[in-house]
Write a protein that holds these residues in place. Structure first.
Motif, PDB file in Angstrom:
ATOM      1  N   VAL A  70       0.611  64.869  44.003  1.00  0.00           N
ATOM      2  CA  VAL A  70      -0.075  65.790  43.100  1.00  0.00           C
ATOM      3  C   VAL A  70      -0.306  65.126  41.745  1.00  0.00           C
ATOM      4  N   ARG A  71       0.756  64.665  41.137  1.00  0.00           N
ATOM      5  CA  ARG A  71       0.640  64.091  39.785  1.00  0.00           C
ATOM      6  C   ARG A  71       0.010  62.705  39.784  1.00  0.00           C
ATOM      7  N   PHE A  72       0.487  61.818  40.631  1.00  0.00           N
ATOM      8  CA  PHE A  72      -0.038  60.459  40.730  1.00  0.00           C
ATOM      9  C   PHE A  72      -0.602  60.275  42.139  1.00  0.00           C
ATOM     10  N   LYS A  73      -1.827  60.645  42.327  1.00  0.00           N
ATOM     11  CA  LYS A  73      -2.385  60.629  43.679  1.00  0.00           C
ATOM     12  C   LYS A  73      -3.387  59.499  43.877  1.00  0.00           C
ATOM     13  N   LYS A  74      -2.981  58.309  43.577  1.00  0.00           N
ATOM     14  CA  LYS A  74      -3.850  57.150  43.739  1.00  0.00           C
ATOM     15  C   LYS A  74      -3.627  56.455  45.076  1.00  0.00           C
ATOM     16  N   GLY A  75      -2.935  57.118  45.991  1.00  0.00           N
ATOM     17  CA  GLY A  75      -2.692  56.545  47.303  1.00  0.00           C
ATOM     18  C   GLY A  75      -1.521  55.584  47.345  1.00  0.00           C
ATOM     19  N   LYS A  76      -0.813  55.483  46.250  1.00  0.00           N
ATOM     20  CA  LYS A  76       0.325  54.570  46.170  1.00  0.00           C
ATOM     21  C   LYS A  76       1.575  55.375  45.827  1.00  0.00           C
ATOM     22  N   GLU A  77       2.651  55.124  46.530  1.00  0.00           N
ATOM     23  CA  GLU A  77       3.906  55.828  46.291  1.00  0.00           C
ATOM     24  C   GLU A  77       4.504  55.378  44.957  1.00  0.00           C
ATOM     25  N   VAL A  78       4.754  56.323  44.056  1.00  0.00           N
ATOM     26  CA  VAL A  78       5.332  55.971  42.762  1.00  0.00           C
ATOM     27  C   VAL A  78       6.817  56.293  42.681  1.00  0.00           C
ATOM     28  N   ALA A  79       7.311  57.114  43.587  1.00  0.00           N
ATOM     29  CA  ALA A  79       8.732  57.478  43.554  1.00  0.00           C
ATOM     30  C   ALA A  79       9.240  57.600  44.982  1.00  0.00           C
ATOM     31  N   TYR A  80      10.462  57.159  45.179  1.00  0.00           N
ATOM     32  CA  TYR A  80      11.082  57.315  46.491  1.00  0.00           C
ATOM     33  C   TYR A  80      12.589  57.414  46.325  1.00  0.00           C
ATOM     34  N   LEU A  81      13.190  58.034  47.301  1.00  0.00           N
ATOM     35  CA  LEU A  81      14.625  58.279  47.322  1.00  0.00           C
ATOM     36  C   LEU A  81      15.370  56.990  47.652  1.00  0.00           C
ATOM     37  N   ILE A  82      16.471  56.749  46.960  1.00  0.00           N
ATOM     38  CA  ILE A  82      17.344  55.624  47.300  1.00  0.00           C
ATOM     39  C   ILE A  82      18.757  56.162  47.503  1.00  0.00           C
ATOM     40  N   ASN A  83      19.479  55.545  48.411  1.00  0.00           N
ATOM     41  CA  ASN A  83      20.816  56.039  48.746  1.00  0.00           C
ATOM     42  C   ASN A  83      21.909  55.465  47.868  1.00  0.00           C
ATOM     43  N   ASP A  84      21.874  54.196  47.620  1.00  0.00           N
ATOM     44  CA  ASP A  84      22.963  53.547  46.919  1.00  0.00           C
ATOM     45  C   ASP A  84      22.405  52.625  45.832  1.00  0.00           C
ATOM     46  N   PRO A  85      22.186  53.166  44.627  1.00  0.00           N
ATOM     47  CA  PRO A  85      21.610  52.322  43.575  1.00  0.00           C
ATOM     48  C   PRO A  85      22.544  51.181  43.193  1.00  0.00           C
ATOM     49  N   LYS A  86      21.971  50.023  42.988  1.00  0.00           N
ATOM     50  CA  LYS A  86      22.749  48.837  42.609  1.00  0.00           C
ATOM     51  C   LYS A  86      22.950  48.745  41.099  1.00  0.00           C
TER      52      LYS A  86
END
Length: 101
Positions: free
Chosen positions: A76-92
Motif C-alpha cells: 500500500v505505502r511503497f508499491k513499486k513492486g519491491k519488498e521494502v520490509a520483511y520479518l526476521i527471526n533472529d536479528p544479528k
C-alpha cells in the motif's frame, strides 16, 4: 535497519528489516498505517464483525499482527513492486527503532 515491534496484548516481540529511509520514519509510518487500518472505506482482510445491534447495525473492529503492517508497507505505502520490509527471526544486531501496537 532492524525495527522491533511489540504488541500490547501479545508477549511476543518480532523484528522487521527495512531500508534506513523507511526505518527512520517508522513512527510516522505507523500512524499512517493506523489511519489506513481503521478507515472503513479500505477493504482489507483485517476487519472483523464483532456485533450486530438490534436495529441491524453492524459493529466492526480490526484484528491484525505484524504481517498486516508488513503487508501495508510493501503493498500500500511503497508499491513499486519491491519488498521494502520483511520479518526476521533472529536479528544479528540490535534494533535501532522500536514501535508498539
Amino acid at each position: 535497519m532492524i525495527v522491533k515491534i511489540g504488541f500490547t496484548y501479545d508477549e511476543d516481540t518480532v523484528y522487521i528489516r527495512c531500508p534506513s529511509k523507511v526505518g527512520r520514519n517508522i513512527r510516522r509510518l505507523q500512524r499512517d498505517f493506523d489511519r489506513w487500518l481503521y478507515d472503513r472505506k479500505n477493504n482489507h482482510p483485517y476487519w472483523e464483525l464483532f456485533d450486530v445491534e438490534e436495529d441491524g447495525t453492524e459493529c466492526w473492529g480490526v484484528s491484525f499482527n505484524e504481517e498486516a503492517f508488513i503487508y501495508w508497507l510493501n503493498n500500500v505505502r511503497f508499491k513499486k513492486g519491491k519488498e521494502v520490509a520483511y520479518l526476521i527471526n533472529d536479528p544479528k544486531v540490535l534494533p535501532k527503532k522500536t514501535i508498539k501496537f
